[in-house]
Write a protein that holds these residues in place. Structure first.
Motif, PDB file in Angstrom:
ATOM      1  N   LEU A   1      18.576  -4.103-108.366  1.00  0.00           N
ATOM      2  CA  LEU A   1      19.270  -2.948-107.776  1.00  0.00           C
ATOM      3  C   LEU A   1      19.724  -3.251-106.354  1.00  0.00           C
ATOM      4  O   LEU A   1      19.085  -4.019-105.640  1.00  0.00           O
ATOM      5  CB  LEU A   1      18.338  -1.732-107.732  1.00  0.00           C
ATOM      6  N   PRO A   2      20.816  -2.592-105.927  1.00  0.00           N
ATOM      7  CA  PRO A   2      21.196  -2.689-104.509  1.00  0.00           C
ATOM      8  C   PRO A   2      20.150  -1.983-103.633  1.00  0.00           C
ATOM      9  O   PRO A   2      19.378  -1.160-104.132  1.00  0.00           O
ATOM     10  CB  PRO A   2      22.533  -1.946-104.437  1.00  0.00           C
ATOM     11  N   GLN A   3      20.165  -2.309-102.348  1.00  0.00           N
ATOM     12  CA  GLN A   3      19.144  -1.808-101.416  1.00  0.00           C
ATOM     13  C   GLN A   3      18.992  -0.285-101.457  1.00  0.00           C
ATOM     14  O   GLN A   3      17.876   0.239-101.462  1.00  0.00           O
ATOM     15  CB  GLN A   3      19.494  -2.250 -99.987  1.00  0.00           C
ATOM     16  N   ALA A   4      20.135   0.437-101.477  1.00  0.00           N
ATOM     17  CA  ALA A   4      20.075   1.900-101.423  1.00  0.00           C
ATOM     18  C   ALA A   4      19.307   2.467-102.624  1.00  0.00           C
ATOM     19  O   ALA A   4      18.512   3.401-102.489  1.00  0.00           O
ATOM     20  CB  ALA A   4      21.485   2.482-101.367  1.00  0.00           C
TER      21      ALA A   4
ATOM     22  N   SER B   1      24.095   0.978 -95.925  1.00  0.00           N
ATOM     23  CA  SER B   1      25.338   1.010 -96.683  1.00  0.00           C
ATOM     24  C   SER B   1      25.857  -0.409 -96.837  1.00  0.00           C
ATOM     25  O   SER B   1      25.980  -1.140 -95.859  1.00  0.00           O
ATOM     26  CB  SER B   1      26.365   1.867 -95.947  1.00  0.00           C
ATOM     27  N   GLU B   2      26.094  -0.805 -98.080  1.00  0.00           N
ATOM     28  CA  GLU B   2      26.617  -2.141 -98.338  1.00  0.00           C
ATOM     29  C   GLU B   2      27.415  -2.133 -99.628  1.00  0.00           C
ATOM     30  O   GLU B   2      26.952  -1.587-100.632  1.00  0.00           O
ATOM     31  CB  GLU B   2      25.459  -3.155 -98.438  1.00  0.00           C
ATOM     32  N   ASP B   3      28.588  -2.730 -99.601  1.00  0.00           N
ATOM     33  CA  ASP B   3      29.465  -2.813-100.779  1.00  0.00           C
ATOM     34  C   ASP B   3      29.662  -1.455-101.459  1.00  0.00           C
ATOM     35  O   ASP B   3      29.625  -1.365-102.686  1.00  0.00           O
ATOM     36  CB  ASP B   3      28.889  -3.809-101.810  1.00  0.00           C
ATOM     37  N   GLY B   4      29.836  -0.418-100.678  1.00  0.00           N
ATOM     38  CA  GLY B   4      30.087   0.901-101.257  1.00  0.00           C
ATOM     39  C   GLY B   4      28.845   1.578-101.803  1.00  0.00           C
ATOM     40  O   GLY B   4      28.934   2.644-102.415  1.00  0.00           O
TER      41      GLY B   4
END
Lengths: 179, 213
Positions: free
Chosen positions: B21-24, B121-124
């Motif tokens: 998963l992405p960080q968020a 926030s990263e890559d949307g």
């Protein structure tokens, strides 16, 4: 000779309680080559994988007192440390981890829970080995980080229901002991 | 532990277990798991799969003096302290990124008494905290991607029911909803989105770039 899960659990306890270097050396010989292989499969090059593997094994030493054998097998605990360290290094931020549930010295894990978890994790590992190669490959790739979240199908066809209820029971006992 | 009524779906737990998963999203999952023993047990199940995959890997060569170097590393590291049970509104993973509890959040007003704070926030893919005064509505919106909403304080209601502390809602592009904070207590949510939301109506559409959500 293949060491048993009970042996590895005892080794981690011995590292935590007696800073046992001999037990650590044995754990290291078994897990370090697998952790490094996991990191290489996850896309790290040789030198990054070696460096990161040493970090993982050093973290294992320092977190040994937090390991709870009623909630994870030793291999799983090692896997989570390796996964977190991999993300810290590859993405350059500290991965958010769930809050730890503390064991006090008076809150030893229930031995029946430890044994039950071990039986379930053995059953799970057998089930993975028996999967059709294509499906097994997909699961491995997911855990090496080769799949994006949207490619992951949580319906693995693996018997995860019982292992989850076992861990749920162990958590209930821990909550009870903490209150 | 409060009784949680709205649970996290398995694919997100497996994604977290696999580190996909992405960080968020990782932040929302780790925060939810801190509040839900059910999610913690299900996550542990998916992590056992990772343990089994690791165990079955073919061993690879390690450096000749690996063990010695690792022992040197151990000696140079500070011991990891045992975790203390947390107090306050935010579980530890959220406190770590905010730099404290509720009172440490650097809120920005988004109008009508509502406030937000972007955490990463990263890559949307964005994680933010949203503060909605009791009884007030969020703008009705649909989604271009996925949105995860975890309640930390107070409660909100939408078409699917009431969401209170620890409850999580996962909405995708099929959902057009209008969450309303329940009366009584102001509501704080942790929200991760993986694409811009689509607001219905002209005014919120203009406000959208400003909201940054």
């Amino acid at each position: 000779m293949e060491k048993t899960e009970a042996h590895w659990v005892a080794s981690i306890v011995s590292i935590a309680q007696q800073q046992d270097q001999k037990a650590f050396a044995e754990v290291f010989r078994h897990f370090a080559p697998r952790v490094k292989a996991f990191l290489i499969k996850s896309g790290a090059d040789e030198s990054l994988a070696e460096e990161c593997m040493q970090d993982v094994m050093a973290t294992l030493w320092h977190k040994a007192h937090m390991y709870d054998p009623s909630r994870a097998s030793v291999a799983t605990w090692v896997f989570t440390i390796a996964r977190n360290r991999k993300i810290d290094l590859l993405r350059r931020y500290a991965r958010p981890e769930p809050e730890e549930l503390p064991w006090g010295p008076e809150q030893e894990p229930d031995q029946a829970d430890v044994i039950a978890l071990h039986q379930e994790s053995t059953r799970l590992a057998d089930a993975i080995r028996k999967l059709p190669p294509k499906q097994r490959d997909l699961i491995e790739r997911a855990y090496f980080g080769d799949l994006t979240h949207s490619e992951i199908a949580a319906e693995t066809g693996l018997p995860l229901g019982t292992i989850k209820s076992r861990i749920r029971l162990a958590l209930e006992r821990l909550r009870h002991a903490m209150s | 532990m409060t009784a949680i009524r709205h649970h996290i779906p398995d694919d997100l737990l497996m994604g977290y277990a696999a580190g996909a998963l992405p960080q968020a999203f990782d932040l929302v999952v780790a925060t939810h798991v801190s509040l839900s023993d059910d999610a913690r047990a299900r996550l542990a199940g998916f992590e056992e799969v990772g343990g089994a995959v690791l165990s079955d890997l073919e061993e690879c060569e390690i450096g000749e003096d690996s063990l010695q170097q690792t022992l040197a590393k151990i000696a140079s590291m500070a011991p990891t302290p045992r975790a203390k049970p947390s107090k306050g509104v935010f579980p530890k993973p959220l406190r770590d990124i905010v730099g404290g509890d509720e009172d440490a959040v650097k809120w920005k007003s988004v109008g009508m008494g509502a406030k937000q704070a972007v955490l990463c926030s990263e890559d949307g893919v964005t994680a933010r905290l949203l503060y909605i005064p009791a009884g007030q509505a969020m703008p009705q919106h649909g989604h271009n991607g996925m949105e995860m909403t975890l309640v930390l304080k107070g409660a909100f209601r939408d078409e699917d029911g009431v969401y209170a502390r620890g409850d999580i809602e996962v909405a995708n592009q099929d959902v057009d909803h209008q969450p309303i904070a329940e009366p009584g207590e102001d509501c704080i949510c942790l929200i991760a989105t993986d694409a811009k939301l689509r607001f219905q109506g002209l005014l919120p559409r203009i406000a959208q770039p400003f909201l940054g959500i």
